[in-house]
Design a protein around this motif. Structure first.
Motif, PDB file in Angstrom:
ATOM      1  N   ALA A 198       0.476  -1.524   0.215  1.00 25.39           N
ATOM      2  CA  ALA A 198       0.436   0.573  -0.130  1.00 25.39           C
ATOM      3  C   ALA A 198       0.735   0.888  -0.054  1.00 25.39           C
ATOM      4  N   TYR A 213      -3.348  13.220   1.771  1.00 24.68           N
ATOM      5  CA  TYR A 213      -3.699  12.028   1.046  1.00 24.68           C
ATOM      6  C   TYR A 213      -5.900  12.568   0.686  1.00 24.68           C
ATOM      7  N   ALA A 229     -14.000   2.132  -5.386  1.00 28.33           N
ATOM      8  CA  ALA A 229     -12.200   2.183  -4.640  1.00 28.33           C
ATOM      9  C   ALA A 229     -12.225   1.995  -3.677  1.00 28.33           C
ATOM     10  N   ARG A 230     -12.930   2.740  -3.018  1.00 27.99           N
ATOM     11  CA  ARG A 230     -13.575   2.238  -1.372  1.00 27.99           C
ATOM     12  C   ARG A 230     -12.945   1.207  -1.404  1.00 27.99           C
ATOM     13  N   ALA A 239     -10.202  -0.929  -2.149  1.00 24.89           N
ATOM     14  CA  ALA A 239      -9.171  -0.752  -1.372  1.00 24.89           C
ATOM     15  C   ALA A 239      -9.151  -0.906   0.220  1.00 24.89           C
ATOM     16  N   LEU A 285      -5.242  -1.822   0.688  1.00 22.70           N
ATOM     17  CA  LEU A 285      -4.700  -0.204   0.591  1.00 22.70           C
ATOM     18  C   LEU A 285      -5.754   0.666   1.286  1.00 22.70           C
ATOM     19  N   ASN A 286      -4.598   1.870   0.853  1.00 20.97           N
ATOM     20  CA  ASN A 286      -4.695   3.311   0.952  1.00 20.97           C
ATOM     21  C   ASN A 286      -6.387   4.139   0.936  1.00 20.97           C
ATOM     22  N   GLU A 287      -7.478   3.720   1.373  1.00 17.56           N
ATOM     23  CA  GLU A 287      -8.400   4.147   1.395  1.00 17.56           C
ATOM     24  C   GLU A 287      -8.483   5.423   0.801  1.00 17.56           C
ATOM     25  N   ALA A 307      -7.060   6.034  -3.074  1.00 17.55           N
ATOM     26  CA  ALA A 307      -7.702   5.589  -4.052  1.00 17.55           C
ATOM     27  C   ALA A 307      -9.030   5.857  -4.001  1.00 17.55           C
ATOM     28  N   THR A 363       1.098   3.662  -8.305  1.00 18.50           N
ATOM     29  CA  THR A 363       0.628   3.160  -7.313  1.00 18.50           C
ATOM     30  C   THR A 363      -0.502   1.995  -6.881  1.00 18.50           C
ATOM     31  N   GLU A 377      -2.719   2.043  -5.259  1.00 19.57           N
ATOM     32  CA  GLU A 377      -4.266   2.806  -5.411  1.00 19.57           C
ATOM     33  C   GLU A 377      -5.119   2.920  -6.443  1.00 19.57           C
ATOM     34  N   VAL A 423      -6.089   0.771  -8.401  1.00 20.93           N
ATOM     35  CA  VAL A 423      -7.903   0.058  -7.669  1.00 20.93           C
ATOM     36  C   VAL A 423      -9.043   1.357  -8.788  1.00 20.93           C
TER      37      VAL A 423
END
Length: 330
Positions: free
Chosen positions: A20, A42, A87-88, A91, A96-98, A101, A170, A172, A175
Motif C-alpha cells: 500500500a 491524501y 474504489a473504497r 482498497a 490499501l490506502n482508502e 484511492a 501505486t 491505489e 484500484v
C-alpha cells in the motif's frame, strides 16, 4: 495536544498491506504547504477535489445519455461517486490506502468535456485532447483561477493513469482503473435498460451466469473477484475468467449502446456544436476570458481548456449567445 497524524501513520503501518501507499511516504506536492493537524495529505487532496468548482460542474456533464430528462440516469458526477464507492471497497478489501484511492477516483474525470466522449472526439479533430491528461491539467493549472489544487504526486499520477493506456505508480491507482471499469459497465447497462435501449433479456446468458443477473450482484462479484485474486499481492487485477467476461460485457455495450443506438441519436449535433465553438474561439481568440488568455500554453490548448470546462447546458448557452440574434427592444 493530541498528535492525530502520528496515530494515523502508526495505524497504516500496522494495518495496511506492505504494497500500500503509506501516507507518510508521499512524494509530496509541487509546492510545499503547511501540514494539516488532522488530515493526511491524501485525505486533504480528497477534500480539495470535492470542494472544487470542477467537481461541481460534473453534475451537468454527460455520462452516456446526452442531457437526459429522467432524474435517475447517471451523469459524470454520479458516475464519479460510484467509482469512488467501488474504489473504497476494493482498497479496504485489499488493505490499501482508502483515502488515496478515493482522491484519485473523485478527480479522475474532472477534465471531461461537455457531452463526454462526444466532446472529446470533437476537440481531437483540431488538436490532441485526452480527458485523463486534461483532468491532470485541471488539478495542476486550471482550478482556482490558474493556481491549481497543488495535489500530491500519487493522486496526480493516479488521475493521469486511470485509462487503459496508463500505468499507475501505486496499487491505489490501479484500484481506480478497475473501479472505473466496474462502475461504467454496470451503470451503463442499468441506464440502457431504463431508457429502453436494451432489455435485460438481451444480455448474453453467459455474462449473467458468470457475473450475476442483477446490477448489485454483478458489482459485488467483480469486487470480490479482484480482492480474492489480488489480496496481499503486488498487483491489482481480476481473475482471467472474470476479466474475459468483463471484456465480453464491455463489447456487448459498445455494440448495442455506445456505437449505434437511440442513446446516440443526438451525439452528432453535440459534436457539431463543439466543433463550431472551437472554430469560433480560434477565430475570435480575444473573446476568451482573461484568466484563460493569460495561461502559459498554446492557443489550441487554451481554447480546449475553456471549452472543456463547460457543462452540457453552458455549452448550449454559449452556442446560442453566438448564433441566435437578440431581440430588439424599443
Amino acid at each position: 495536544m493530541t498528535d492525530f497524524k502520528s496515530y494515523i501513520f502508526e495505524r497504516e503501518e500496522r494495518e495496511l498491506s506492505p504494497f500500500a501507499a503509506k501516507s507518510k511516504d508521499t512524494k509530496g506536492r509541487l509546492k510545499p504547504v503547511e501540514p494539516c493537524e488532522l488530515r493526511t495529505d491524501y485525505a486533504r487532496d480528497r477534500d480539495r477535489i470535492i470542494h472544487s468548482k470542477a467537481f461541481r460542474r460534473l453534475k451537468h456533464k454527460t455520462q452516456v445519455f446526452l442531457s437526459p430528462e429522467g432524474d435517475h440516469y447517471r451523469t459524470r458526477l454520479t458516475h464519479t461517486l460510484e467509482v469512488s464507492q467501488i474504489a473504497r471497497s476494493l482498497a479496504r478489501g485489499l488493505r490499501l490506502n482508502e483515502d488515496l484511492a478515493e482522491a484519485i477516483a473523485l478527480g479522475h474525470d474532472l477534465g471531461h468535456t461537455p457531452y463526454g466522449h462526444a466532446g472529446e472526439k470533437a476537440l481531437n479533430e483540431f488538436t490532441h485532447f485526452a480527458h485523463n491528461e486534461q483532468s491532470l491539467r485541471v488539478v495542476d493549472v486550471l482550478e482556482n483561477d490558474g493556481a491549481g489544487m497543488n495535489l500530491c504526486f500519487e493522486v496526480r499520477d493516479g488521475i493521469l493513469n486511470h485509462t487503459n493506456k496508463g500505468s499507475p505508480a501505486t496499487l491505489e491507482g490501479k484500484v481506480v482503473f478497475w473501479s472505473d471499469r466496474i462502475a461504467y459497465i454496470n451503470h451503463d447497462i442499468d441506464d440502457a435498460i431504463r431508457g429502453g435501449i436494451i432489455r435485460e433479456s438481451d444480455i448474453p446468458a453467459e455474462f449473467l451466469r458468470g457475473l450475476g443477473a442483477k446490477h448489485g450482484e454483478r458489482i459485488n462479484r467483480m469486487i470480490l473477484d479482484i480482492i480474492h485474486n489480488s489480496f496481499l499481492r503486488p498487483y491489482v487485477s481480476a481473475s482471467a475468467e472474470t476479466n474475459r467476461l468483463l471484456e465480453g460485457l464491455r463489447e456487448f455495450l459498445f455494440e448495442k449502446v455506445y456505437r449505434a443506438s437511440l442513446a446516440k441519436t443526438q451525439e452528432g449535433k453535440a459534436i457539431d456544436m463543439i466543433r463550431f465553438l472551437y472554430k469560433h474561439f480560434f477565430d475570435n481568440f480575444d473573446a476568451l476570458p482573461e484568466k484563460i488568455l493569460k495561461l502559459d500554453a498554446s492557443k489550441e490548448q487554451r481554447i480546449c481548456d475553456y471549452i472543456s470546462m463547460f457543462s452540457d447546458r453552458y455549452a448550449v448557452r454559449v452556442f446560442k449567445e453566438i448564433t441566435v440574434p437578440e431581440n430588439w427592444e424599443l
